[in-house]
Design an enzyme around this catalytic site. Structure first.
Site: not given
Ligand code: BGC
Length: 752
Positions: A292
């Protein structure tokens, strides 16, 4: 645009290198052979580069950056040190960036372009929790298909969806992004969405790789506070949290994202158990894992890694294949391999997985497969997509209550008042994950109603959001100004029916939007009570991204509908339901509590050693609130009325137990019903919930029509996971209930 000199440079560079690479690859047969052939040509830094993902960092169609971090990232692209980017979309941007990498880096390995296509791209469907409320797997799959068509037409070939985190805690803002509290429903919805995004053939230009996220436990963040620790036992991990990931893997999902949280003390990004052991080894997942956003780096703040280098070592050993925005792999993996701390075989495994998905996407056949100006023009905000969004939105609405048959409204209904600041809002129905879309593009409630009748008067009653509405800023809500109330009350007084739209703004839920109160923010509850004092004929529309506490409304308001954040076509969908052009058919995918103190709240609870003994003190309960939900999981009304009868159970074949029920539409209106089957394993080697959803079917019944619905229960539905992760099916007595919600149905039993 790039300068002409840069363009020439790119062109000259490309000749020979690309030809050499692709011809080498072409001589191999299978994708695995091609991957091996390419891997054999790669230097260690190039391999590590494939494991590196950057956020889109400058307008690629503008001048190339010349200083600071952006300059470094830019040079990494041309050195082949970037495997994918996120948040770059639009044909022109994607083409320029792809060209830079394909033509200028030594091996010309195409980039993957990832984006959070969560519930649509430009055209937005309802938020995922709302879609789940439709219990309509075909419609959900279609919605994801449309999202793939539209986003791929803008150069995207990878979405970070579906989120398959189960959550029982409405305080957690990201419940809007999942399918709710139930594992079985979550499995089915997750699979439908994976199929919709990925289609039958990933190499087609209108299909995109999906991501099952967030592995694992993120929906169990303590106290519903986002990014907080997760402390769950193996029982919950194996039986509640992991099955939707397993189903997504079985359905062929290409990537999995790990999560920000620690799980029982170990950051998920460094969890070998979750990633290498369970996902890759036990389940045979052959796609790749993306971290993540900066979750590798965050292990330093968790107090699990000494520094970024240590974090890189821990993450890669655990099986996290691609690093999103931590700069951990690109800066430290080479050194770690040279020092013998990380095996090159771990790097090779990660790169193989990444390259494989790139081959499957068809990027080596044509790196520009997803960039086509004509397709972009044709598909963005395509009318067919709006139609699909409307269809999905009307199916997602849940009618909680409809006393006195206030609904549906007659098309001749006169003197309708509409009250509430959300009714004119064209922005908040878009939800918080509308990264590719345009603000203020939703059809508002007022606009939707105007298609039916012009005998409508509107008073907002109160302002709602003061100032900026933004994904990255806290909302400021009007907490005190009630100066608009008198006009709203006066209007209500002279009207026959009042439609009130209250609830949350789109940015009240979503990432980092945890709440301790589950009420209507600001002065909205006061407004509701002020209007009610003069006119009780209220239809309450609850716009929300999570279950709210509607205890006052449930006691006083005759008609209540949950209209979630329904996306681009919100107002049109709601108007169709209000005027009876669509008969509501949604069912809650999450329990709506009576009070915040009940949360986490879910229907599939354990009996405990002190089950219900009303009227006494020493049983498992609250002294100031009931245990059950105000509106339970699976609840949702229709303008039709359905009766269940004649439950038949055939348990002669223990591998396929048949449960059949007759469902009758005993009303004068055609309608749809979600027939739900729940079971209980009465005695087992681990205690089992008092009921668990194990089957559902959405059927259409004409007025007065009866249909027999049959379910088949196999080992998959009857078994459960033990604490070591083994799946077992145990003989014994089972209860079964088939009905219209988790709290209402007809019961039977069988023996295994
Ligand atoms: C989120 C993810 C997301 C990623 C990219 C993160 O803050 O938890 O679910 O896909 O950002 O935007």
């Amino acid at each position: 645009m790039f300068s002409d000199t840069l363009r020439q440079r790119l062109l000259v560079f490309s000749i020979g290198l690309i030809a050499m690479t692709t011809s080498y690859i072409a001589s191999a047969d299978t994708i695995d052979d091609k991957v091996d052939a390419l891997l054999a040509k790669m230097t260690l830094p190039e391999k590590i580069g494939q494991m590196n993902q950057y956020n889109g960092f400058w307008d690629v169609t503008g001048p190339a950056p010349s200083e600071g971090d952006a300059e470094k990232k830019f040079s990494h692209l041309t050195q082949g040190l970037v495997g994918s980017v996120l948040n770059v979309s639009g044909v022109e941007q994607v083409r320029e960036l792809q060209k830079l990498v394909v033509e200028e880096s030594r091996l010309g390995i195409p980039l993957m372009f990832g984006l959070d296509v969560i519930h649509g791209h430009k055209t937005l469907s309802p938020i995922p929790l709302a879609e789940a409320a439709s219990w309509d797997l075909q419609a959900i799959e279609k919605s994801a298909r449309v999202a793939a068509i539209e986003s791929s037409a803008r150069g995207i070939n990878w979405t970070f969806a579906p989120m398959v985190d189960i959550s029982r805690d409405a305080r957690w803002g990201r419940v809007m992004e999942g399918a709710g509290e139930d594992t079985y429903l979550g499995q089915k919805v997750g699979v439908a969405r994976v199929k919709g995004f990925q289609g039958e053939d990933l190499s087609k230009p209108d299909t995109i790789a999906a991501t099952a996220k967030h592995l694992a436990g993120y929906g169990f963040s303590e106290a519903g506070r986002d990014y907080n620790l997760v402390d769950v036992g193996n029982y919950t991990l194996y039986n509640v949290i992991l099955p939707p990931f397993k189903s997504a893997v079985d359905a062929g999902v290409k990537t999995v994202m790990n999560s920000f949280n620690t799980l029982n003390g170990v950051p998920a990004t460094a969890s070998k158990l979750l990633q290498r052991d369970i996902l890759k080894t036990q389940w045979g997942f052959d796609g790749f894992i993306i971290s993540d956003w900066a979750s590798t780096k965050e292990m330093i703040y968790h107090g699990y890694s000494e520094d970024l280098k240590h974090a890189a070592e821990q993450a890669v050993k655990a099986g996290s294949d691609m690093d999103m925005e931590s700069y951990a792999y690109v800066n430290h993996l080479q050194e770690l391999v040279q020092e013998g701390k990380v095996k090159e075989s771990h790097i090779d495994d990660a790169v193989r997985r990444i390259l494989k998905v790139k081959f499957e996407l068809g990027l080596f056949d044509d790196p520009y497969r997803y960039v086509d100006d004509a397709r972009e023009t044709e598909q963005v905000y395509n009318a067919a997509h709006s139609q699909a969004a409307l269809d999905m939105a009307k199916r997602s609405i849940v009618m909680l209550k409809n006393e006195q048959n206030l609904l549906p409204l007659s098309k001749e209904q006169k003197k309708i008042a509409v009250i509430g600041p959300l009714a004119e809002d064209k922005n908040s129905p878009l939800g918080s994950w509308r990264i590719g879309s345009d603000d203020n593009t939703a059809v508002s409630l007022l606009e939707g109603l105007a298609n039916y009748t012009h005998d409508i008067s509107y008073q907002k009653g109160a302002d709602f959001i003061l100032g900026e509405q933004s994904f990255i800023k806290e909302l400021v809500v009007n907490e005190s100004d009630t100066s608009g109330f008198p006009d709203a009350v006066a209007l209500a007084k002279e009207s026959d029916v009042v439609i009130m739209m209250l609830g949350e703004h789109g940015f009240h839920s979503g990432e980092a939007r945890s709440r301790t109160k589950l009420d209507f923010p600001g002065v909205q509850q006061e407004l509701l009570e002020a209007v009610y004092a003069v006119n009780k004929n209220i239809v309450l529309l609850v716009q929300t991204g999570r279950p709210l506490v509607l205890d006052w409304a449930e006691k006083h308001i005759p008609s209540i509908l949950v209209t979630w954040q329904l996306g681009s076509q919100s107002g049109n969908a709601i108007a169709k339901v209000l005027f009876g052009d669509y008969n509501p058919s949604g069912k809650l995918p999450m329990s709506f509590p009576r009070s915040v103190g009940q949360v986490p709240l879910y229907y599939n609870v354990m009996q405990t050693g002190r089950p219900v003994t009303e009227g006494t003190v020493f049983w498992s309960h609250y002294i100031d609130e009931r245990n059950d939900a105000l509106f339970p999981f699976g609840h949702g009304l229709s303008y039709s009325h359905f009766t269940y009868s004649n439950l038949r159970i055939d348990d002669s074949n223990k591998k396929a137990i048949k449960v059949t029920v007759d469902v009758t539409n005993d009303s004068a209106m055609d309608g749809e019903e979600v027939v739900q089957l729940y079971i209980r394993d009465r005695v087992a080697s681990l205690t089992r919930p008092i009921k668990e959803l194990k089957g559902f079917e959405k059927i259409s019944l004409k007025a007065a029509e009866t249909e027999s619905v049959q379910f088949t229960l196999t080992d998959d539905e009857l078994g459960f996971y033990q604490l070591d992760g083994n799946f077992v099916v145990e003989n014994g007595d089972f209860d079964v209930m088939v009905g219209t919600s988790s709290m209402s149905g007809i019961a039977g039993e069988f023996r295994l």
